[in-house]
Structures are given as C-alpha cells and as structure tokens.
Enzyme design. Structure first.
Site, short mmCIF file in Angstrom:
data_model
loop_
_atom_site.label_atom_id
_atom_site.label_comp_id
_atom_site.label_asym_id
_atom_site.label_seq_id
_atom_site.Cartn_x
_atom_site.Cartn_y
_atom_site.Cartn_z
N ARG A 82 1.50 1.46 0.86
CA ARG A 82 0.39 0.79 0.17
C ARG A 82 0.84 -0.56 -0.39
O ARG A 82 0.05 -1.49 -0.49
CB ARG A 82 -0.13 1.68 -0.97
CG ARG A 82 -0.89 2.88 -0.50
CD ARG A 82 -1.14 3.83 -1.65
NE ARG A 82 0.08 4.36 -2.22
CZ ARG A 82 0.17 5.02 -3.36
NH1 ARG A 82 -0.90 5.20 -4.10
NH2 ARG A 82 1.33 5.49 -3.78
N CYS A 131 5.77 0.74 -4.01
CA CYS A 131 4.87 1.85 -4.35
C CYS A 131 5.68 3.14 -4.27
O CYS A 131 6.74 3.23 -4.88
CB CYS A 131 3.64 1.87 -3.44
SG CYS A 131 3.98 2.05 -1.69
#
Lengths: 304, 445
Positions: free
Chosen positions: A259, A254
């Site tokens: 995340r 990411c």
C-alpha cells in the site's frame, strides 16, 4: 467556419490526448480510447488471483505480483533478468507506454509502477481509479487472451535510490540522514493498538511505528467514491499539513510495502518529491532486534 | 386436484423467494457482480440435481446393488463434459501448461494417503447417511428428513477434521505434490487420455451392467407414497420412468433415493404420444430426467461457474461456519497450517454473513425445492431414531472426509477431475471403494 471548428476539434482532441499522456495517471476515458494503441500496453496487477482471468481490460496482460514482480524465494523484488524476461514475454519494449491498473485501489499496480521505475522504465502510467472505476463505469471486460510478439527488453538502469532498506531507515531515525518518514497504515496500527489489520496474520513481534514517522493513511489522498487521486494541490496540502513538503527526502512504509507504493507513487510522480519506498516495512522493522520504536498504545505481543 | 394446486402455489412462492433473495443479494456493493449469478446457477444446479436424481450414492447403489450401470454412466458424462469445458478455459488462460503455475483457483490439491483416507471415510459416510453432501442438500428440498441430521453431522465432522488437520499437514500434506496432469505432457495428451478413459468407463458401465429386471420392492427402502392423487398405479412401483415417455426402463433402482415416485401421468409411455403443451411440461418438470441429461447440465454448469466465479463446490460455507464454531468453542488451533493456501473448497474466515458459496448452496436447496414441488415430489420423509442417528454418524464421516480432502463429490470429484487434478481421481477412487464396501456391509439398510 466549418474548417475552423474542425481544426478546433482536432486541437481539443490533441490537447486531451496530450494531457492524458503527460501526467503520471491516465483517466479511464483515455484508457478506453487507447485500447488499440500499439505504443501502449495495459498491465493488470491485482491483489486477488483469478480476477484477471475472469475479465480484464481488453488487450491487457497479467502480471502476478507474488511470482512475477517479486523474487519467488528471497524476500526481494524480481531480479533485473526476471523483469526483463517478463517484459520481453509481454511484448513490451523500452519505448512502450505501460499503463498499470489493478484491484484494491491499485495497490499492487502501484507496487508494479515502483518496480518499473527502479528498473528505469519511467514511461509508466497508473490508471486512475484502477479496476474498480473501470468496472463501475461499465466499461468492457474481456477474457480473450492476446499474445504479443516477443521483444528483447533490456533493463536500462537500476535506480536503487528509490528503495529504502533498514539501514536507510535507521539512519533517518538516528538523524544521521535527513529524511521524513510516512506511515501509511491505519491509525490503529500506527498507534500500536493492533499489530496487523483485521483478518491479516500478525507478522511482526512488536506493535507501533518507526520513531518520527507521521501517519497519513494511504486512502486520504484518494476520492472515496471512485478511488481516483485527489487534485495535485490537495494532495500537496494533505502532506504539507503533516510537515511533509518535499524539502527533505521522504521514506514511505506500511506493513509489507504494497500500500505504501500507492503513496510512493503520489509523492514521486504527482508531487515530484524525492521518495523511497521501504518495502521491508513494519514486517521487517517491527521484527528487527535492537531498533527503537514508538508504541503509544503500549500493546505487548502475546501478553498484557 | 387441490393438492396439485397447492404444489404449484408453493412452487410459485419458492420462486418468488428466490427472486427476492436475488434482489437483496445483488444490492450489496461488494457482491453486486456475482450474487445474482451465483443465485441463478445455484438454483439451476439444485433443479438439475433434483430432476435427474444426481445423487452419487443412489447412482452407485444402482450399480453395486442392482447391477444397473446406466445412472453411473450419467455421472461419467458430467465428468467428461466438465473436463472438456475446463480444457477450453485452461487453453484460454494458460497457453502453455508447463509455465510453472497452476490455473487460477482450480481445485487441484495435494496428493498423498490423506486423500485415500478422506475418500474412504466419505464413501462410508455416504453409505451410512444415504447420500453425499450435495445430494443431502438437494434432497433437503424434497423433504428428506435425514438430510438436516447428515448436514449437522457434517459440520461436526468438519470440526473434527480441523482438529487433526495440523498433525496431518505436518505428517504428510506439507510434503505431498500438487499434481496438475497437463503440466507434464501438455493439454492434448491428457485430454486424449482422460476423455478416452471416461468414455471407456461409460461404455463399460452401460454394456457390462445392464441391470436386473424390475421386481417387487424388497430392498427395505421406503418409497414415501404418492404425493399426488391419481397416481396410485405408480406409488409402489420400483421401475423408473427414464424421463422421456416411451423410454420407460424397467431397471431396478434404489428407490428410497427417488423421493416420492409421484407423476400425474406416469403411465404415459407410448411412443406415439402426441406432443402437447402438457406432455412437454410433464417431460421437463414432472418426470425425472435420465442421469446423463443431468450429467451434461452439471458438466456445463461446472464450466460456467469456473469461468465466472469459482469452481463448483458445496462445502466451503459449511466448512467456514464449522470453523468459526470450532474457534468460538476454543477447540480449534489458532492457526490451521497451510490450509488456506490450497485451492479447494476454502473455509477461510470472511467478514460476510454469507459468502458466495453460501448464496450458491441456499439457492441450490431452493431450486431443488421448487423442482420437487412442481413435480409433486416434495414430501417430508418418515424419520426414525435409527435413521437420524445414522444420518448424524454418516454426516460426521462426510464432513471429516470432505475437510481433509478439501472438498466433496462436487468440489473434489467433479471440479477436481474436470480440472485434470490427480487429487480428484485419488479421492474419487477411494470414495467409490468406500461406497462399495459400505453397501456390501449393508450399512444403508
């Protein structure tokens, strides 16, 4: 008859508890029933500092992602020694079932799960829906600190293969290694329309994504209402539609690797695919010199 | 009588508005847990400030100009109660203060000469504009017309502060230490030192500064006249009813800080007064409370706010809007170095129209307005161009000082000293020096 129904009830409970501990995620119900289970330790890893202090799952300990789970100086995960010390301090043994949870849909809790797994502690669960669901269900929070007797935790193994570095990613890009790349950021970041999400500083000099990566934003595999993971089959289908079927190793990334840990968790633990998390992510790749990128939007940093 | 009824009606309207605001503030998903709490504590804070005249400048003026240390001792009570409250939370959150990290979002800031500058300018701003930022907010609820000018000036001061911040950061802030006293020495030692020091200061103020006797008002202050009929005997009297009938003290106080000295039964001063429903009502909602009562309440609110949401502060939202304004005007740098990494009254951009601090501050003004209306102390003060100008100029100093010090008399003095932050002490010392010199030079006249 009475005995039979009692037996059935016990069986049912046994099955439920079993189901709760078997999978990689546990429900808030299971968590509520196991608050006092000495073999289970709840660990909160929240993005926002100060959340834990003002109320957490009773008995939980707090891991600060920016000091406890990463190296405070180098850009790296916490060292094995620091990790062992952290767990010893928290009264966790190599046999303890660790249930991780946090705010923002378990982003850093999943990061924690990834670090735990790298250091060979497989006996971890993610609380499905995280802190938000626990709060939504009006379950009890506590501000009372609990101290556990110190243990001597020893890191059993270091599973470096769960972590991708720039070389691994470039090998995949140049087809020297067979690997599928998943970019879990928003479509706007993936397409290079923006360099960072709104409100976040632009830390990369280039926009776009790693060549060959497919875009599956992390949120696609959770229920929007409560943040729980979708059923396994649905998750499998979502990735299969994008050509990720576990036939070759997967690399998730990411912006900073946080995340993408959430997606890594789903692929590694729920689907059982061979998956690495690339924690350098776009803030490393988008700054690396001489690497190929794809930038469909054509955004140029600091200029048009 | 009609006026009297009007006040109650108006107070009821304010209460309704606050309730309605509560309802809407609580309907937003993101803020659902905190908004009602912030609204309630904000309103209570405003009520307490108004009831006990918890204005740092007025209190220091009583001390420096009239030699009356009683109100200042009340401020110290707030710091002592706040410190004790914070200790309870710290002990709960960080068992060993030498663990190497600071208590979560406590207002512990970097310490260097920038705090001396910020404190001094803030003190001067108080003398020029007549109040600090929190007192301007609660006095806004009393109809103090200088307050809007001072607050507008503060916003401008914030923008100027942001404009010089990067230079200040590189010159000193980036290398200055963030000192949390208990980190070296532990809780017990610092609890003993700080609370003993505060108590000693309080006793010294009470014993050493007993004040001059009440005399005719000649300070050039502007008692704003009676707001209620039937209290003419009090309307030009500069003595302060200390809140509890029978304890009427005749010490001189800076009465332009008092708001309209209106009390329907202010003459009720006999010790043997019968306790009736109306006498209790008068004690709570009509007479001023002694500063120390306000001090205890402020100290308790300070701890509660830290426990549930964040340390008390009143400049975060003002600073945030100023920063947005400055950015929109294109006069601020794109990046304010290191600013958002410090604990203090944060001015970082937020997507909401109103952050928690905005809700808190609006509720504060509402709570004060409610209280002022009930006690018949709401009246629009007379405004002259001179006063407005001084309010604006003083406000700029307040805003600038609060910006570079990461908070004002609430965010840095109250929440900082309560958190055992060296920054709180340094800022406060400079602020008091600023007020003292400002008063000596008669800037407030």
């Amino acid at each position: 008859m009475k005995n039979l129904s009692l037996l059935l009830a016990i069986l049912l409970i046994a099955v439920t508890v079993q189901a709760g501990t078997d999978g990689p995620v546990v429900s808030t119900e299971w968590a509520a029933e196991n608050l006092n289970n000495p073999d289970v330790r709840f660990v909160e890893v929240s993005v926002e500092p100060g959340k834990f202090e003002r109320g957490h799952i009773p008995g939980a300990v707090n891991f600060r992602w920016h000091t406890d789970l990463v190296d405070p100086v180098r850009r790296d995960i916490a060292s094995a020694d620091a990790f062992a010390e952290l767990l010893s301090r928290s009264g966790i043994t190599n046999e303890t079932t660790v249930v991780l949870y946090g705010d923002h849909n378990n982003w850093f809790a999943a990061w924690g799960a990834w670090v735990f797994t790298i250091y060979g502690h497989d006996n971890i669960k993610l609380l499905d829906g995280g802190r938000n669901k626990w709060e939504q269900e009006r379950r009890p929070l506590s501000t009372r600190p609990v101290s556990y007797s110190r243990t001597t935790y020893e890191v059993a193994a270091v599973h470096d293969h769960l972590r991708a570095d720039l070389q691994d990613v470039l090998a995949a890009v140049n087809r020297e290694q067979s690997a599928a790349l998943i970019d879990i950021r928003s479509p706007a970041e993936y397409e290079g329309r923006v360099i960072a999400p709104e409100g976040i500083q632009e830390l990369a000099i280039r926009a776009g994504h790693i060549p060959g990566a497919v875009n599956v934003p992390w949120g696609e595999i959770v229920n929007p209402a409560d943040g729980t993971f979708l059923p396994r089959e649905k998750i499998r289908q979502i990735y299969a539609d994008k050509g990720i079927d576990g036939s070759k190793p997967v690399i998730t990334y990411c912006r900073i690797g946080e995340r993408s840990s959430h997606t890594w968790f789903a692929l590694h633990y729920i689907l059982g695919y061979e998956t690495k998390n690339y924690d350098g992510s776009w803030t490393e790749y988008g700054n690396a010199v001489g690497v190929p990128i794809e930038n469909p939007a054509g955004t140029v940093w600091t200029g048009k | 009588m009609r006026r009297f009824i009007n006040n109650y009606t108006a107070a009821a309207v304010v209460l309704l508005l606050l309730a309605g605001f509560w309802f809407f503030a609580g309907s937003d998903q993101q803020q659902v847990r905190q908004a009602p709490f912030l609204l309630l504590t904000g309103a209570l804070f405003g009520l307490v400030l108004q009831r006990s005249r918890f204005c740092f400048f007025c209190v220091l003026r009583d001390l420096f100009e009239y030699g009356n240390g009683k109100p200042a001792a009340g401020l110290i009570v707030a710091l002592a109660v706040g410190s004790a409250g914070y200790l309870v939370l710290f002990g709960n959150w960080i068992a060993d203060p030498s663990a190497g990290y600071l208590p979560q979002d406590a207002h512990i800031g970097p310490v260097s000469w920038h705090l001396l500058l910020g404190g001094l300018l803030f003190g001067w701003g108080m003398a020029l504009s007549g109040s600090c930022i929190s007192a301007h907010l609660y006095r806004l609820g009393e109809g103090y017309m200088v307050a809007p000018f001072a607050l507008a000036g503060s916003a401008a001061g914030f923008v100027i502060g942001f404009m010089v911040w990067n230079r200040l950061y590189v010159a000193t802030v980036s290398t200055s230490p963030v000192v949390w006293l208990p980190e070296t020495g532990g809780y017990a030692v610092w609890a003993l030192i700080q609370i003993t020091l505060l108590l000693a200061l309080m006793i010294w103020l009470l014993v050493r500064f007993q004040g001059t006797s009440s005399a005719a008002d000649e300070s050039g202050c502007d008692p704003q006249g009676a707001a209620l009929p039937g209290n003419t005997e009090m309307s030009r009297n500069t003595s302060v009813t200390a809140g509890v009938p029978g304890e009427t003290s005749h010490l001189r106080v800076a009465d332009d800080c008092m708001g309209p000295p209106a009390t329907p039964s202010a003459s009720a001063g006999s010790v043997a007064e019968k306790m009736t429903l109306s006498s209790i009502w008068n004690r709570v909602f009509v007479h001023r409370w002694p500063t120390w009562v306000g001090g205890i309440a402020v100290g308790v609110l300070s701890m509660i706010a830290y426990l549930r949401v964040e340390p008390l502060g009143v400049t975060a939202e003002l600073g945030r809007y100023s920063r947005q304004l400055g950015s929109t005007l294109g006069i601020l740098p794109d990046r304010l170095e290191g600013l958002d990494g410090f604990a203090g009254c944060s001015t970082a951009a937020a997507p909401e129209l109103l952050t928690g601090n905005g809700i808190f501050v609006l509720a504060l003004v509402g709570g004060s307005l409610f209280s002022a209306l009930l006690s018949g102390r709401f009246q629009l003060s007379r405004l002259t161009a001179m006063k407005a100008g001084k309010g604006l100029a003083g406000g700029m100093l307040l805003g600038f000082g609060a910006m570079i010090s990461l908070g004002c008399t609430i965010g840095t003095t109250l929440s900082g000293i309560s958190a055992f932050a060296l920054s709180g002490w340094v800022f406060s010392a400079a602020m008091v020096a600023g007020v003292w010199t400002g008063i000596r030079w008669k800037w407030h006249h």
